[in-house]
Every structure is written in structure tokens, then in C-alpha cells.
Design an enzyme around this catalytic site. Sequence first.
Site: not given
Length: 310
Positions: A37, A151, A213
Site C-alpha cells: 500500500h 496483485k 497482502s
Amino acid sequence: MQVITRRSALTPLLLRLRAEGHTIGFVPTMGALHEGHISLVAESRQRASITVASVFVNPTQFNDPADLEKYPRQPEQDAQMLEKAGCDYLYLPGVEDVYPNGTQGGPLFDLGGLDTRLEGASRPGHFAGVAQVVQVLVETAVPDYLCMGQKDFQQCMVVQALLQQMRAEFDRKAAAAQDTLQESETESLLWTPHHTSLVICPIIREAHGLAMSSRNVRLSPELRLRAGAIYATMQYAASLLPVLSIDTISQVCTENLNAEPDFKVDYFLLLDAAGLQAVHAQTTEIVIITAVLVGGVRLLDNMVVAYPTV
Ligand code: PAF
């Protein structure tokens, strides 16, 4: 960084900044932030003068209530990470701010069948929920650049289709209102869906190859390490492209991953990267795309490679 919980406060503020000549980059997230992020925030800051992020665990994209319940939530830590990364505004809404009329009965988007395959097949309604929330978030953050991670490759394609429909819908409405709207008024619109382009940012990996993730925290340390096999298998698949058929590669790689204890492959496919369809005569890029349950945690990954290889 300013934290804002209401659209009614955020959007007028951002429109004022646009009027002053600022450009806006937007990073939508569901929190539990990691380096992946943060790389999106960095990309946004490269492109735009103002960066906005959102943290909202969207209930409408979870088809399994237990998954929604278990989704990691750490808003204070997320806010700290965003601040450190140089984000300017954090939109941190409650459900009622995003869905003032309730979560049911939002607009339905035609996602061209993208929503019923791969992730959509295992999670019915998931992409309709993603499209529903991304429309609201984009209209709230009025961005020039919408930064999202590769992703979630299929999600990026869904959002691309959503943006196209938002633009077409805007054009339809503008044409219908042409009689009543002066040209100068349309020109002075500070944001329309035509201003927003999707920026797909590269996958960030842990040292052993596992794609970052928010779900990785649910893996035991041992499984987290062994999950590096997913990346290694995609690389193996790419290396086999010049010598084996696509179907054979898919089969061999599925078998290899299923042979790992606690691994269960949902799909491991090589598809045309432009349409997520079977590879065809005009294919120039292939996406190797996979979903694997590792100790019950669903992990997604993909890799885009040129095709044909010679
Ligand atoms: O990728 C995510 O985190 C979510 O699906 C998104 C795009 C923020 C929508 O809730």
C-alpha cells in the site's frame, strides 16, 4: 495528514484544491496496510500534488460474513503509516457515510462477465461490491490518478470497466442536459470521471517472493515462508512457455503446488492479459494468474509476460 470521516467535508475541500490547480492521487484501501500500500502512496505522490487515501472495510464485497468479521482492522496503525508515507488526507468513513441509503440497491454495472470468472466464481457478488464502493470512493476523492496494485489483477480490470461506464454515463447525462447547461458551465466542472485514470502499480513482494497482502498475517510463520512457492511456480511456468503448451504448463504447476502440504490450488491459469480470456492469435502478453488456499488463507498472485516468447 488530516483525517476526515465525512464525504460532505472531504469532497468540497478537494474540489477547492483542484480549483487552485492541484492534482489529486487517490489510494483506496481496506486498511491493515503493508509496504504494498505504501508503494501506492509513493506512486501517487510522484504523480500528483495531493495524495488522498481511504481506509474502509467494505461490507458489500464480502460474500462470506466470517471473512468480513476476521478481516484485520488497525486504523490507528494505518493512519500512522500513511502519515509517515506523506499522505495528505485520510478518508476514514463509517458504513453510513459511504452508503447513506443502505448497502442494498446501488447501481448495477455491466462488468462484461469479468465479475463471474476466477475470483468472481469463488466469491459471487464480490466484484459487484468492489464496483459499488469504488464508484462512491472515486466520486468522493475526485482524483486524477487512481492508484491500485497489480496483485489484484482482475480487480484492476473490473475498475477499468467501471471507469469506462462512469464516463459513458456522465456523457449520456451531459448530452441530455445540453439544452439547459451552458457550454461554459460544462467546461468549468472541476471533476468528471474523464479526469480519472487508473494507475496499476507493480506487486511488492516479501524477500522470498510472497506477494504482500493484508491476509498474510493470518499465515503461520512456517506457512508464510513456504507460500514463496507460489512465486517460484509462476517463474517456473514462465520458463516453460517456450517448450510446453499452455494447458500442460497450467496442469504441471497446479500439480506441483497441490503437492505442497496445506496448499490447495483454486486456479493456476495462463490467460490473455488484455481480456483475461483464453490465449488467442492476437495475444501479445500473457498473465499467469493464480489463487491458492494456503492453510485455508486465500492467496492471489500473478505475473505478466510477453507472448509469444520468441
Ligand atoms: O483492494 C482493496 O483493498 C479493495 O477491494 C478496495 C479497492 C479498496 C475496494 O474496497
